[in-house]
Design an enzyme around this catalytic site. Structure first.
Site, PDB file in Angstrom:
ATOM      1  N   CYS A 130      -8.688 100.764  -5.870  1.00 11.59           N
ATOM      2  CA  CYS A 130     -10.126 100.513  -5.799  1.00 11.59           C
ATOM      3  C   CYS A 130     -10.416  99.087  -5.323  1.00 11.59           C
ATOM      4  CB  CYS A 130     -10.744 100.681  -7.163  1.00 11.59           C
ATOM      5  SG  CYS A 130     -10.498 102.317  -7.826  1.00 11.59           S
ATOM      6  N   ARG A 179      -5.900  98.266   0.796  1.00 12.34           N
ATOM      7  CA  ARG A 179      -5.479  98.600  -0.563  1.00 12.34           C
ATOM      8  C   ARG A 179      -5.269 100.100  -0.733  1.00 12.34           C
ATOM      9  NH1 ARG A 179      -7.700  94.418  -4.351  1.00 12.34           N
ATOM     10  NH2 ARG A 179      -7.894  96.051  -5.900  1.00 12.34           N
ATOM     11  N   TRP A 197     -10.068 104.701  -5.506  1.00 12.58           N
ATOM     12  CA  TRP A 197      -8.788 105.402  -5.512  1.00 12.58           C
ATOM     13  C   TRP A 197      -8.753 106.188  -6.818  1.00 12.58           C
ATOM     14  CZ3 TRP A 197      -4.491 105.290  -8.746  1.00 12.58           C
ATOM     15  CH2 TRP A 197      -3.378 105.982  -8.257  1.00 12.58           C
ATOM     16  N   ASN A 216     -13.722  98.795 -11.091  1.00 11.15           N
ATOM     17  CA  ASN A 216     -12.276  98.944 -10.911  1.00 11.15           C
ATOM     18  C   ASN A 216     -11.647  98.967 -12.287  1.00 11.15           C
ATOM     19  OD1 ASN A 216     -12.594  98.718  -8.207  1.00 11.15           O
ATOM     20  ND2 ASN A 216     -11.493  96.782  -7.970  1.00 11.15           N
ATOM     21  N   GLY A 217     -10.620  99.765 -12.477  1.00 13.39           N
ATOM     22  CA  GLY A 217      -9.938  99.788 -13.774  1.00 13.39           C
ATOM     23  C   GLY A 217     -10.075 101.141 -14.430  1.00 13.39           C
ATOM     24  N   GLU A 274      18.709 104.940   5.264  1.00  4.79           N
ATOM     25  CA  GLU A 274      17.502 104.119   5.261  1.00  4.79           C
ATOM     26  C   GLU A 274      17.872 102.628   5.289  1.00  4.79           C
ATOM     27  OE1 GLU A 274      14.529 104.416   5.898  1.00  4.79           O
ATOM     28  OE2 GLU A 274      13.545 102.711   4.963  1.00  4.79           O
ATOM     29  N   LYS A 290      16.715 100.105   8.240  1.00  2.03           N
ATOM     30  CA  LYS A 290      15.953  98.879   7.980  1.00  2.03           C
ATOM     31  C   LYS A 290      16.598  97.702   8.701  1.00  2.03           C
ATOM     32  CE  LYS A 290      13.085  99.923   7.046  1.00  2.03           C
ATOM     33  NZ  LYS A 290      12.384 101.144   6.785  1.00  2.03           N
ATOM     34  N   GLU A 318      16.206  98.056  12.563  1.00  5.56           N
ATOM     35  CA  GLU A 318      14.820  97.929  13.022  1.00  5.56           C
ATOM     36  C   GLU A 318      14.376  96.471  13.121  1.00  5.56           C
ATOM     37  OE1 GLU A 318      11.948 101.551  11.567  1.00  5.56           O
ATOM     38  OE2 GLU A 318      12.763 100.283   9.987  1.00  5.56           O
ATOM     39  N   HIS A 331      36.452 110.580   9.177  1.00  4.33           N
ATOM     40  CA  HIS A 331      36.573 111.463  10.342  1.00  4.33           C
ATOM     41  C   HIS A 331      36.047 110.816  11.623  1.00  4.33           C
ATOM     42  CE1 HIS A 331      37.901 114.699   7.806  1.00  4.33           C
ATOM     43  NE2 HIS A 331      36.859 114.512   7.021  1.00  4.33           N
ATOM     44  N   LYS A 341       3.878 101.107  14.561  1.00  4.98           N
ATOM     45  CA  LYS A 341       3.670 101.561  13.188  1.00  4.98           C
ATOM     46  C   LYS A 341       3.400 103.057  13.148  1.00  4.98           C
ATOM     47  CE  LYS A 341       3.377 101.040   8.855  1.00  4.98           C
ATOM     48  NZ  LYS A 341       4.696 100.931   8.237  1.00  4.98           N
TER      49      LYS A 341
HETATM   50  C1  G6P Z   1       7.387 105.107  13.510  1.00  6.65           C
HETATM   51  C2  G6P Z   1       7.590 103.925  12.581  1.00  6.65           C
HETATM   52  C3  G6P Z   1       8.575 104.286  11.463  1.00  6.65           C
HETATM   53  C4  G6P Z   1       8.100 105.534  10.753  1.00  6.65           C
HETATM   54  C5  G6P Z   1       7.916 106.694  11.724  1.00  6.65           C
HETATM   55  C6  G6P Z   1       7.271 107.894  11.059  1.00  6.65           C
HETATM   56  O1  G6P Z   1       8.536 105.328  14.251  1.00  6.65           O
HETATM   57  O2  G6P Z   1       8.091 102.811  13.299  1.00  6.65           O
HETATM   58  O3  G6P Z   1       8.671 103.216  10.538  1.00  6.65           O
HETATM   59  O4  G6P Z   1       9.021 105.877   9.746  1.00  6.65           O
HETATM   60  O5  G6P Z   1       7.049 106.297  12.781  1.00  6.65           O
HETATM   61  O6  G6P Z   1       5.981 107.552  10.690  1.00  6.65           O
HETATM   62  P1  G6P Z   1       5.123 108.352   9.654  1.00  6.65           P
HETATM   63  O7  G6P Z   1       3.791 107.647   9.657  1.00  6.65           O
HETATM   64  O8  G6P Z   1       5.013 109.758  10.125  1.00  6.65           O
HETATM   65  O9  G6P Z   1       5.805 108.261   8.335  1.00  6.65           O
END
Ligand code: G6P
Length: 611
Positions: A2, A28, A74, A100-101, A484, A488, A491, A507, A606
Site C-alpha cells: 500500500c 511498491r 495491496w 496502510n497497515g 539460477e 545471475k 547476466e 558425463h 526487463k
Molecule cells: C527477460 C528478463 C529475465 C526474465 C525473463 C522472463 O529475459 O531479462 O530476467 O526472467 O525475461 O520474464 P518474465 O517477466 O516473464 O518473468
C-alpha cells in the site's frame, strides 16, 4: 504494498500531485488505487481496480482541487476490487480515510459498530476504522482531530492514516508501525507513505513518530503526541534525487531488491499462511480447485529466471502431489506441437506478465481447453488477465533487470501451491502441513540472517572475481537453484557460467575442470547430500576450486571445499528460498568488482515483449 499520498496547499493542483505521487509509488506493487477530494462540502471518492492509469483516466474530469488524499492498495482484508480500494468514506459521510497497515481488532470494532446500525460496503479493516472514528466523533461530539485521537486509543495493529472531512480544512495524519512523512513545500504540504511522492515538491520533510498525530492545514503543520500535547517537529532536508531515494541507499536497484526479500517473501506469504484452520489460503485459485485436483498433468511454461522457478515447482509438485509435471520454455512449447487436453492445467510463471513467448504459449493452451493458471507479479498485466485463475507474487516492482526478489516470490507462491494441493489430495497430513507452514513463516527472518552476513559472502566473491568460467552444481531441487545462480552471474558480470545437475557433471562438463574453473555447489543436507559430496570430491581430484552453499557445519566439507557458505536450516522443500540468496549476493559483488552496470546489463531487457 500500500502507498499513501496527500496534498493540501494554496495551489489548486491536489488531484494532479496525488495521482503523480501514486504513479511514483507504483514500484511498491498494488492492486487498486483511489483518491478523495471535497466539492461543495461533500467528500468525493474515485477508485479503480488495477493500475494507477485506470484511476488517472477516471479522474480526468475532476475540477482543480487544493486538497486530496490518495492510495494504492495491496489487498490484505478482502480481495482486490473497487469496493475494497481506498479511500473509504465513513457511513454517515463525516470523513474519508486512506490507511496502510492492518487493524488487528477490526472484527470486534465492526461488531460494535454493527450494533449501532452501521452498514459496511467493503470487506476491509480500513472501512471499520473510518466508521470507528466517525462513531467516536458523533457520539462524543468531538472535532476531527480529537475524534482521531480518541478513536485510535481503542485500535490495535499497525496504521498510517490520512483523514479528511467535508469542511476540507485539514488532513489529519496518524501513524503507528507503518511509516508516514509530511513534506513541507513553499505553499503546500505533501504527505507520503515514503518520501517518493514528496521529492521535487518539498525541500524539507518530517517523518512522524509512532503515536503522533499531524494536523496539516493549508498554511500550518502541527504535531501532537499520544496525550494530545503539541510536540513541535524537526524537519530534515530531503534528498532531491528520486532514484537515490528509491534505491534506499543501496548501490544498485538489484542490491536494494536483494535486501527487500525478507519483506517481499513475507508479503507473498501474508494472509495466505494465516488462514483460519490448517489450510493455505490462495484466494485466486479457490474457484478452480476441483479442476486442479483432478488434473492428469500440469505443464509449467515460462522464460529466463521464471523458468527456474518452474523447475523448482516441478520438483515440489511432483514429489508432494504425485501429479506429473512438465516444464517447458515458453518459446519451445509453442512450436513443438504439445499434446494438450481439457484435463490439463497449464501454469505460466512470469514476473512481468507481459513476456510475449509465455503469453502466446498460454493463449495456445487456453485455446485447446486447458485451465490456465498465472503466477504473476505485475497486477493486471496481460497474462494475469488471460489466466483463468492465479496467484500474485506481491514482490513489488522489480527494477533491476536481473530478477531477484521476483524469483523468490515465484518460488514462495509455487511452493504454497504444491503444499496446498498435496494436503487437499491427502498426500500430507495436517501435522506435516503445519510443519511446512511454520517453516515457511520464518523464511523471511532466515533470509534476513543471510543478508546480515552479506560481508562474508562478498569476501568469498572477491576471491573469485577474476575467474572467467564457473560451474554451478546441485542435485534434485538444488539443480534449478544452481541454474539460477549461474544465470545471475552470467547476466550481470558476463562471465561464462553453466548450471548442471551435479550427478550429470561427470558425463561432460567435468572436462572443463581445472584450477581456472571454480564450481559452486548448492548442497543443503537433504537426501542428495552424500552423493553431492562425492561429486564435489571428483572436482577436487581434478584441482577444481569449490565453493559450497550448505546449511550445517560439516568437518569433511570444510576440509574439501575452498569456501563454505552456511545458510539457516529449513525443511528440505523450502531450501531454494534460502540457498538462492547467497548466490545473488555473490554474483552482484563479482559484477561490481568488474565494474558492470548490474541494473542494466548489456543486451538484456526487463520485459521481453517480442517473440
Ligand atoms: C527477460 C528478463 C529475465 C526474465 C525473463 C522472463 O529475459 O531479462 O530476467 O526472467 O525475461 O520474464 P518474465 O517477466 O516473464 O518473468
Amino acid at each position: 504494498m500500500c502507498g499513501i499520498v496527500g496534498y493540501i496547499g494554496r495551489e489548486k493542483k491536489a488531484e494532479k500531485v496525488v495521482i503523480e505521487g501514486l504513479y511514483r509509488l507504483e514500484y511498491r506493487g498494488y492492486d487498486s488505487a483511489g483518491l478523495a477530494y471535497v466539492e461543495d462540502n461533500k467528500i468525493k471518492v474515485v477508485r479503480a481496480k488495477g493500475a494507477v492509469s485506470g484511476l488517472d483516466k477516471k479522474s480526468s474530469n475532476i475540477q482543480p482541487q487544493d486538497l486530496a488524499i490518495g492510495h494504492t492498495r495491496w489487498a490484505t482484508h478482502g480481495k482486490p476490487s473497487e469496493e475494497n480500494a481506498h479511500p473509504h468514506e465513513s457511513f454517515k459521510g463525516e470523513l474519508a480515510i486512506v490507511h496502510n497497515g492492518i487493524i488487528e481488532n477490526y472484527k470486534h470494532l465492526k461488531e460494535l459498530l454493527m450494533d449501532e446500525g452501521y452498514i459496511f460496503n467493503s470487506e476491509t479493516d480500513t472501512e471499520v476504522l473510518a466508521n470507528w472514528i466517525e462513531h467516536t466523533k458523533l457520539k462524543r461530539d468531538l472535532n476531527l482531530v480529537d475524534a482521531v485521537h480518541e478513536a485510535l486509543k481503542f485500535v490495535h495493529g499497525a496504521y498510517a492514516i490520512c483523514v479528511v472531512e467535508p469542511s476540507a480544512e485539514m488532513i489529519v495524519c496518524a501513524k503507528k508501525s507503518s511509516p508516514l512523512a509530511v513534506g513541507i513545500g513553499d505553499d503546500s504540504f505533501i504527505i507520503g507513505s515514503d518520501a517518493t511522492p514528496i521529492i521535487g515538491r518539498a525541500k524539507e520533510v518530517i517523518y512522524l513518530e509512532d503515536n503522533q498525530i499531524a494536523i496539516v492545514t493549508r498554511d500550518k503543520l502541527q504535531v501532537k503526541d499520544i496525550d494530545n500535547r503539541d510536540t513541535g517537529f524537526f524537519p530534515e532536508k530531503l534528498l532531491l534525487d528520486l532514484q537515490a531515494v528509491e534505491k534506499k541507499g543501496f548501490e544498485s536497484f538489484m542490491m536494494k531488491e536483494i535486501h527487500e526479500q525478507p519483506e517481499t517473501i513475507a508479503d507473498c506469504l501474508r494472509g495466505r499462511l494465516a488462514a483460519a484452520g490448517p489450510e493455505i489460503a490462495l484466494g485466486g485459485i479457490e474457484d478452480v480447485m476441483p479442476r486442479l485436483l483432478r488434473a492428469k498433468k500440469i505443464t509449467i511454461v515460462s522464460c529466463g529466471t521464471s523458468w527456474h522457478s518452474a523447475l523448482i515447482g516441478k520438483y515440489l509438485i511432483e514429489s508432494l502431489t504425485r501429479i506429473p509435471v512438465e516444464v517447458d520454455y515458453a518459446s519451445e512449447y509453442r512450436y513443438r506441437k504439445p499434446i494438450i487436453s481439457n484435463d490439463d492445467v497449464v501454469v505460466g510463471i512470469t514476473q512481468s506478465g507481459e513476456t510475449a513467448d509465455t503469453k502466446a504459449a498460454l493463449e495456445m493452451a487456453k485455446g485447446k481447453g486447458a485451465l490456465i493458471l498465472g503466477v504473476v507479479n505485475v497486477v493486471g498485466s496481460s497474462i494475469a488477465r488471460l489466466s483463468n485463475a492465479g496467484i500474485y507474487t506481491h514482490s513489488g516492482t522489480e527494477i533491476g533487470v536481473a530478477s531477484t526478489k521476483a524469483f523468490t516470490g515465484q518460488v514462495a507462491a509455487i511452493t504454497m501451491l504444491a503444499i496446498k494441493l498435496s494436503h487437499r489430495l491427502g498426500h500430507i497430513d495436517d501435522e506435516k502441513l503445519m510443519d511446512l507452514k511454520d517453516a515457511l513463516a520464518i523464511i523471511p527472518d532466515q533470509v534476513q540472517e543471510i543478508l546480515d552476513d552479506s560481508a562474508a559472502i562478498e569476501s568469498v566473491a572477491s576471491i573469485y572475481a577474476n575467474y572467467d568460467d564457473f560451474l554451478y552444481l546441485g542435485r534434485g531441487i538444488n539443480f534449478p537453484v544452481a541454474l539460477e545462480g549461474a544465470l545471475k552471474l552470467k547476466e550481470i558480470s558476463y562471465i561464462h557460467a553453466e548450471g548442471y545437475p551435479a550427478g550429470e557433471m561427470k558425463h561432460g562438463p567435468i572436462a572443463l575442470i581445472d584450477e581456472s574453473c571454480p564450481s559452486v555447489f548448492v548442497m543443503p543436507h537433504d537426501d542428495s547430500y552424500e552423493k553431492t559430496v562425492s561429486n564435489l570430491q571428483e572436482i577436487r581430484a581434478r584441482s577444481g576450486k569449490v565453493i559450497a552453499v550448505t546449511d550445517k557445519e560439516d568437518k569433511n566439507l570444510t576440509e574439501a571445499a575452498d569456501a563454505v557458505i552456511i545458510i539457516p536450516k529449513t525443511e528440505p522443500e523450502l531450501t531454494p528460498l534460502l540457498t538462492t540468496i547467497p548466490l545473488q549476493i555473490f554474483s552482484h559483488k563479482i559484477a561490481r568488482i568488474r565494474n558492470k552496470d548490474v541494473d542494466k546489463p548489456r543486451n538484456l531487457a526487463k520485459s521481453v515483449t517480442v517473440e
